[in-house]
Structures are given as C-alpha cells and as structure tokens.
Design a protein around this motif. Structure first.
Motif, PDB file in Angstrom:
ATOM      1  N   ARG A  77       0.959  -1.291  -0.158  1.00  0.00           N
ATOM      2  CA  ARG A  77      -0.119  -0.033   0.227  1.00  0.00           C
ATOM      3  C   ARG A  77       0.733   1.179   0.252  1.00  0.00           C
ATOM      4  O   ARG A  77       1.446   1.256   0.841  1.00  0.00           O
ATOM      5  N   GLU A  78       1.187   2.316  -1.365  1.00  0.00           N
ATOM      6  CA  GLU A  78       1.492   3.272  -1.495  1.00  0.00           C
ATOM      7  C   GLU A  78       0.796   4.478  -0.281  1.00  0.00           C
ATOM      8  O   GLU A  78      -0.470   4.435  -0.224  1.00  0.00           O
ATOM      9  N   LEU A  79       1.394   4.922   0.820  1.00  0.00           N
ATOM     10  CA  LEU A  79       1.935   5.838   1.210  1.00  0.00           C
ATOM     11  C   LEU A  79       1.749   7.105   0.287  1.00  0.00           C
ATOM     12  O   LEU A  79       2.518   7.234  -0.365  1.00  0.00           O
ATOM     13  N   PRO A  80       0.558   7.832   1.091  1.00  0.00           N
ATOM     14  CA  PRO A  80       0.590   9.453  -0.325  1.00  0.00           C
ATOM     15  C   PRO A  80       1.789  10.927   0.384  1.00  0.00           C
ATOM     16  O   PRO A  80       2.275  10.297   1.230  1.00  0.00           O
ATOM     17  N   ALA A  81       1.842  11.469  -0.956  1.00  0.00           N
ATOM     18  CA  ALA A  81       3.208  12.467  -0.711  1.00  0.00           C
ATOM     19  C   ALA A  81       3.187  13.367   0.045  1.00  0.00           C
ATOM     20  O   ALA A  81       3.594  13.345   1.065  1.00  0.00           O
ATOM     21  N   SER A  82       1.834  12.972   0.590  1.00  0.00           N
ATOM     22  CA  SER A  82       1.185  14.226   0.915  1.00  0.00           C
ATOM     23  C   SER A  82       1.282  14.108   2.735  1.00  0.00           C
ATOM     24  O   SER A  82       1.228  15.082   3.716  1.00  0.00           O
ATOM     25  N   ALA A  83       1.772  12.581   3.239  1.00  0.00           N
ATOM     26  CA  ALA A  83       1.684  12.871   4.274  1.00  0.00           C
ATOM     27  C   ALA A  83       3.273  12.211   4.595  1.00  0.00           C
ATOM     28  O   ALA A  83       3.719  12.006   5.784  1.00  0.00           O
ATOM     29  N   PHE A  84       3.999  13.020   3.376  1.00  0.00           N
ATOM     30  CA  PHE A  84       5.591  13.241   4.008  1.00  0.00           C
ATOM     31  C   PHE A  84       5.592  13.742   5.123  1.00  0.00           C
ATOM     32  O   PHE A  84       5.796  15.560   4.466  1.00  0.00           O
ATOM     33  N   ILE A  85       6.864  13.437   6.113  1.00  0.00           N
ATOM     34  CA  ILE A  85       7.071  15.122   7.107  1.00  0.00           C
ATOM     35  C   ILE A  85       8.612  14.604   6.260  1.00  0.00           C
ATOM     36  O   ILE A  85       8.733  15.942   6.149  1.00  0.00           O
ATOM     37  N   ALA A 102       7.454   7.602  11.847  1.00  0.00           N
ATOM     38  CA  ALA A 102       5.777   8.886  12.248  1.00  0.00           C
ATOM     39  C   ALA A 102       4.779   8.756  11.671  1.00  0.00           C
ATOM     40  O   ALA A 102       3.425   8.196  11.851  1.00  0.00           O
ATOM     41  N   ILE A 103       5.090   7.966   9.872  1.00  0.00           N
ATOM     42  CA  ILE A 103       4.103   7.887   9.479  1.00  0.00           C
ATOM     43  C   ILE A 103       3.691   6.287   8.475  1.00  0.00           C
ATOM     44  O   ILE A 103       2.468   5.963   7.905  1.00  0.00           O
ATOM     45  N   ASN A 104       4.289   6.016   9.838  1.00  0.00           N
ATOM     46  CA  ASN A 104       3.942   4.630   9.278  1.00  0.00           C
ATOM     47  C   ASN A 104       4.662   3.844   7.904  1.00  0.00           C
ATOM     48  O   ASN A 104       3.798   2.701   7.536  1.00  0.00           O
ATOM     49  N   ALA A 105       5.726   3.775   7.822  1.00  0.00           N
ATOM     50  CA  ALA A 105       5.960   3.880   6.628  1.00  0.00           C
ATOM     51  C   ALA A 105       6.907   2.343   7.052  1.00  0.00           C
ATOM     52  O   ALA A 105       7.770   2.377   8.140  1.00  0.00           O
ATOM     53  N   GLN A 106       6.873   1.298   6.450  1.00  0.00           N
ATOM     54  CA  GLN A 106       7.475  -0.468   7.059  1.00  0.00           C
ATOM     55  C   GLN A 106       8.667  -0.123   5.854  1.00  0.00           C
ATOM     56  O   GLN A 106       9.601  -0.276   6.264  1.00  0.00           O
ATOM     57  N   LEU A 126      16.517   0.565  -1.024  1.00  0.00           N
ATOM     58  CA  LEU A 126      16.057  -0.041   0.472  1.00  0.00           C
ATOM     59  C   LEU A 126      16.151  -0.133   1.573  1.00  0.00           C
ATOM     60  O   LEU A 126      16.707  -0.744   2.134  1.00  0.00           O
ATOM     61  N   HIS A 127      14.912   0.332   2.459  1.00  0.00           N
ATOM     62  CA  HIS A 127      14.795   1.058   3.578  1.00  0.00           C
ATOM     63  C   HIS A 127      13.775  -0.170   4.294  1.00  0.00           C
ATOM     64  O   HIS A 127      13.119   0.069   4.144  1.00  0.00           O
ATOM     65  N   ASP A 128      14.384  -0.955   4.613  1.00  0.00           N
ATOM     66  CA  ASP A 128      13.723  -1.375   6.044  1.00  0.00           C
ATOM     67  C   ASP A 128      13.781  -0.040   7.105  1.00  0.00           C
ATOM     68  O   ASP A 128      14.125   0.307   7.918  1.00  0.00           O
ATOM     69  N   VAL A 129      12.535   0.511   7.827  1.00  0.00           N
ATOM     70  CA  VAL A 129      12.157   2.078   8.829  1.00  0.00           C
ATOM     71  C   VAL A 129      12.551   1.516   9.923  1.00  0.00           C
ATOM     72  O   VAL A 129      13.143   2.293  10.941  1.00  0.00           O
ATOM     73  N   PHE A 130      11.409   0.425   9.837  1.00  0.00           N
ATOM     74  CA  PHE A 130      11.743   0.355  11.474  1.00  0.00           C
ATOM     75  C   PHE A 130      12.341  -0.320  12.070  1.00  0.00           C
ATOM     76  O   PHE A 130      13.268  -0.445  13.427  1.00  0.00           O
ATOM     77  N   SER A 131      13.470  -0.798  11.466  1.00  0.00           N
ATOM     78  CA  SER A 131      14.814  -1.678  12.131  1.00  0.00           C
ATOM     79  C   SER A 131      16.207  -0.497  11.240  1.00  0.00           C
ATOM     80  O   SER A 131      17.661  -0.645  12.000  1.00  0.00           O
ATOM     81  N   GLY A 132      15.539   1.031  10.802  1.00  0.00           N
ATOM     82  CA  GLY A 132      16.643   1.294  10.739  1.00  0.00           C
ATOM     83  C   GLY A 132      18.205   1.068   9.705  1.00  0.00           C
ATOM     84  O   GLY A 132      18.571   1.827   9.771  1.00  0.00           O
ATOM     85  N   ALA A 133      17.893   0.879   8.967  1.00  0.00           N
ATOM     86  CA  ALA A 133      18.465   0.295   8.397  1.00  0.00           C
ATOM     87  C   ALA A 133      17.911   0.023   6.220  1.00  0.00           C
ATOM     88  O   ALA A 133      16.858  -0.465   6.180  1.00  0.00           O
ATOM     89  N   GLU A 134      18.876  -0.057   5.641  1.00  0.00           N
ATOM     90  CA  GLU A 134      19.244  -0.550   4.322  1.00  0.00           C
ATOM     91  C   GLU A 134      19.036  -2.122   4.505  1.00  0.00           C
ATOM     92  O   GLU A 134      19.002  -2.990   4.979  1.00  0.00           O
ATOM     93  N   LEU A 135      17.722  -2.516   3.530  1.00  0.00           N
ATOM     94  CA  LEU A 135      17.432  -3.768   2.746  1.00  0.00           C
ATOM     95  C   LEU A 135      18.655  -4.386   1.822  1.00  0.00           C
ATOM     96  O   LEU A 135      17.775  -4.099   0.571  1.00  0.00           O
ATOM     97  N   GLY A 136      19.866  -4.673   1.616  1.00  0.00           N
ATOM     98  CA  GLY A 136      20.253  -4.931   1.337  1.00  0.00           C
ATOM     99  C   GLY A 136      21.330  -4.421   0.485  1.00  0.00           C
ATOM    100  O   GLY A 136      20.874  -2.682   0.611  1.00  0.00           O
ATOM    101  N   ASP A 137      22.491  -3.999  -0.479  1.00  0.00           N
ATOM    102  CA  ASP A 137      23.073  -3.009  -0.999  1.00  0.00           C
ATOM    103  C   ASP A 137      22.189  -2.231  -1.890  1.00  0.00           C
ATOM    104  O   ASP A 137      21.364  -3.021  -2.925  1.00  0.00           O
ATOM    105  N   GLY A 138      22.742  -1.277  -2.485  1.00  0.00           N
ATOM    106  CA  GLY A 138      21.875  -0.307  -3.235  1.00  0.00           C
ATOM    107  C   GLY A 138      22.547  -0.837  -4.789  1.00  0.00           C
ATOM    108  O   GLY A 138      23.252  -1.171  -4.932  1.00  0.00           O
ATOM    109  N   LEU A 139      21.499  -1.016  -5.622  1.00  0.00           N
ATOM    110  CA  LEU A 139      21.857  -0.757  -6.692  1.00  0.00           C
ATOM    111  C   LEU A 139      21.362   0.293  -8.141  1.00  0.00           C
ATOM    112  O   LEU A 139      21.146   1.303  -7.774  1.00  0.00           O
TER     113      LEU A 139
END
Length: 442
Positions: A77-85, A102-106, A126-139
C-alpha cells in the motif's frame, strides 16, 4: 555511496520469516505470502531525485511505475506524498527514519536519476524503516530513455524480491491475440506487450485468424496457429526480427495448440485427421515428428513440465474432457482431474508444483490450479467465460482471458494471484485473448 551493479539483479538477502501477514520487527522486513488475508505493507516511494537538469519528470515517471508494480500485487500500500514529513532531495544524505516511522511507513524506496542525451541511469536503495537500515545493497541500472519503463520494472522486481523472498515478474512480456471490431467480425492479430499492458507492439496483421501464441522459455520466439491458408498451420516467429516460418505437417491434416519444450528444441502440438486428434512432438531443426498418443479420443492442449520430463494434456478418452499426465516421450497416461465438470487448457507452473487449467461446471467457467497429482484443486475465478491461463515467471500470478456475454461481448485479459486474491484487468488498447507470459527479460 551504493554498490553499483549495472543491469544485474542478483541478490542474496538475509530475511526472517514473519508469521501470518505483515508485521514490523527489529529484524529485516519480510512478507510471507500465504492463502490467508494479507495486510498490504505500507511503503513510501518518493519521486527519484533529479541529478541532472531536465530529469525531474523522468524521476516522477519512474517512481509512478515502481509504485504501480508493487501496489498491483496487492501486497503493498503506497503512502501518499502529502503524508511525508521528510523530503528526499539528496540521494546521498542520511535517511531520517524517525520521520518515516511517524507516518507508519514500513519500507522506503529512495532513488536518483541522471539523464544524458538518450541515456538514463537510475540508482536506488530499499530501506527497512523500523530497523533503521538498508535492506540489501543499493543498485544501479542504466539504459536508453526509450527503455525507462524497463528500468522501473527492474527496480520494482528487486524491491518485491527482497521483501517477499520470491523472484520478481515485472520486467517481463506477454504475447497475446489482440482483438478488435464487433464480435461477429472480430479481427485478430498477434501482439506483444509489457506485463502491465504497456508498450504494445503488433507482430502480425489481421488478415487471417491467429490463435494460441506461446513464448519459448528464452522469450525470443513465439509459436502460434494461423488460418491464413484456410487450414490451421503452426508457425514459428522470431520476436526480434518478426521473421517466421511454417512447421510443415502432413498434407491435408490440421495442426494446432503448439508449445515449446523447455529447451526450445522441440514443439509439442495436436494433429487432427478426420474425427481423431492426437498429440505429436516435432524436432524443430530436422522437422522429424513422432506420435505421442494413439486412440480414438480427442487429445490436445499439451504442456511440458519445467524439467521437460512430463506432459500434461486434455483428453476425452474417459467420456468427458479431463486432464492427464504422461512421459514426454509418450506412454501410459494417468488421469489427474476428478472434480465435477470439464477440464481443459492445462499449463504447468514454472515452479513445477502446480498445474493451472480452465474448468467448465454448472454453466460457469473457472480458472483453477491443482497439484501435479490432481490433489488440492482450487478454483480462483468464476464468470461467463474464463479461459487460457498462463503463468508469471515466478509462478505467483496467472493471466487469462475473460469474455463478457452477449452480442457485444468483449474478451479482456485479467490476472489473479494463485491464492485467488487480487483479480485485476490488464489494460490493453483493444480486446485480448490467448495470453502467454514470457520469462524475465535479460
């Protein structure tokens, strides 16, 4: 900076399985896909940062396709850009995970785009918001501006794979029969498109009826049946050059329902003489054909198992249309369908664990799946006319054709998850039927 891997999606990601649907935890993010109800994962996908003048619009287009791919699975489920802090304005700047939490992005997808002439380069993380880390390397992916949608699909495939643990399917194509005009004068021609219905290209004209196009395992060739001589004959078409040749069969007989073997060297098909129809296999290089079934029944719609060792097909040898499996070289066949109704158009999953089929029962048509021994039959759809299933490259999604009732009835392509969830139309310029899903592009 991210580790750069150009045009390659080869990932090893340590993932921890979650129970049930989607939950947040301290470890890496994971969706476990089950047959139960799945809560879509909230994901934020800001527009890609423009790193060269004039590339902002490209960044917006890329992010929209990435989002459409992920949301279209029903798992996100995509979070709307209007919710971005926070706003992502610098790809190299640290991510403010607290703002996204804070906007519940996972999950958060960040990226940047560079356009130089007709070349476009995209890098992303790709970032895992709740662990505060990247999920795998950037590409990083690079290509031409004309092929920007492919780059977006590749990014989405990586995101999907890292979160679900399954292979992606967005960077793939589908060959199908494009249908236009009134039902009584339907014009049909072969066409190929991106998996989502974009970039439709026509491979044949509409002068003759064409049926049952089938991709090779490598996606470079298509088999199909044409009535241009007034008699059904099988053709092999090279997708790149659109050159074709006929597969010669016996004089005065009808050949149809072709499908490639997994290695692309053999074609299995049906050949009809009088009231009898049997299954044959032909070596493409030599043209030598051998008969695989023999009897008074009508036997057709053959499909190889992924290892090429077996063939599933439909036959009325028991008095009604049912599904059978036999060795790929012919021999004794075993019946695998025993439910109420008639079964047809079977096709083996690329995973090898399931067979999809069309079922007609009590005046309704269904797309269904069963285990290769016939157990655990599950119907995924029901309508006036659903038929012709084909598998996504990862074996997770089935595409098929649905026709509406009446004189103004129209055939449209649909897709559905193998759990029966997420039934969706595939938008094409005209009507469509007989889809065949190709492999991931290289």
């Amino acid at each position: 900076m991210c580790r750069i891997v150009c045009m390659v999606v080869a990932l090893t990601v340590a993932l921890i399985q979650m129970p049930a649907a989607v939950t947040a935890q301290n470890g890496p993010l994971r969706i476990e896909i089950t047959e139960g109800v799945i809560e879509p994962l909230p994901v934020a996908i800001p527009d890609l940062v423009a790193e060269t003048p004039g590339s902002a619009e490209m960044g917006q287009q890329l992010s929209r396709v990435i989002a459409a791919d992920l949301v279209g699975t029903g798992l996100f489920r995509e979070l709307p850009a209007s919710a971005f802090i926070s706003q992502i304005t610098d790809f190299g700047a640290p991510v403010q995970y607290a703002d996204w939490k804070a906007i519940n992005a996972q999950a958060l997808v960040t990226g940047a785009v560079t356009v130089s002439g007709n070349q476009v380069t995209v890098k992303f993380r790709l970032h895992d918001v709740f662990s505060g880390a990247e999920l795998g390397d950037g590409l990083q992916f690079a290509g031409t501006t004309d092929g920007w949608r492919r780059i977006a699909h590749k990014v989405a495939d990586v995101v999907y794979s890292r979160i679900t643990g399954e292979g992606g399917y967005f960077d793939s194509r589908v060959v199908f029969v494009s249908e236009s005009g009134p039902k009584a004068q339907r014009r049909k021609r072969l066409a190929v498109m991106d998996y989502d219905g974009a970039n439709v290209q026509y491979l044949t004209g509409s002068e003759a009826i064409v049926l049952a196009p089938r991709f090779s395992a490598t996606g470079d060739r298509v088999l199909y049946t044409s009535y241009e001589t007034g008699f059904p004959r099988i053709y092999v078409l090279d997708v790149g050059s659109v050159q074709r040749r006929v597969l010669e069969s016996q004089q005065g007989v009808m050949s149809f329902a072709p499908r490639f073997s997994p290695d692309g060297r053999t074609v299995v098909y049906s050949l009809s003489q009088g009231s009898n129809t049997d299954i044959y296999a032909m070596d493409i290089a030599s043209g030598a054909a051998r008969r695989l079934t023999s009897g008074p029944a009508i036997e057709t719609a053959p499909s190889y198992s992924p290892d090429g060792a077996q063939i599933v097909f439909e036959s009325d040898r028991s008095g009604t249309q049912q599904l059978y499996v036999m060795p790929s070289g012919g021999g004794e066949a075993r019946r695998i369908s025993f439910g109420e109704g008639r079964y047809g158009t079977p096709v083996w999953s690329p995973r090898g664990d399931l067979i999809a089929f069309t079922k007609q029962s009590k005046g309704r048509f269904h797309i269904g799946v069963m285990r290769t021994d016939g157990s655990e039959e599950r119907l995924l759809t029901a309508s006036f006319l659903d038929e012709g299933p084909t598998w996504s490259p990862n074996g997770r999604v089935i595409m098929f054709a649905r026709e509406t009732q009446g004189a103004a009835g129209r055939s449209t392509l649909y897709s559905v998850d193998i759990t029966g969830r997420n039934l969706r139309p595939v938008r094409t310029p005209d009507g469509g039927s007989d889809p065949s899903w190709g492999p991931l592009q290289r």
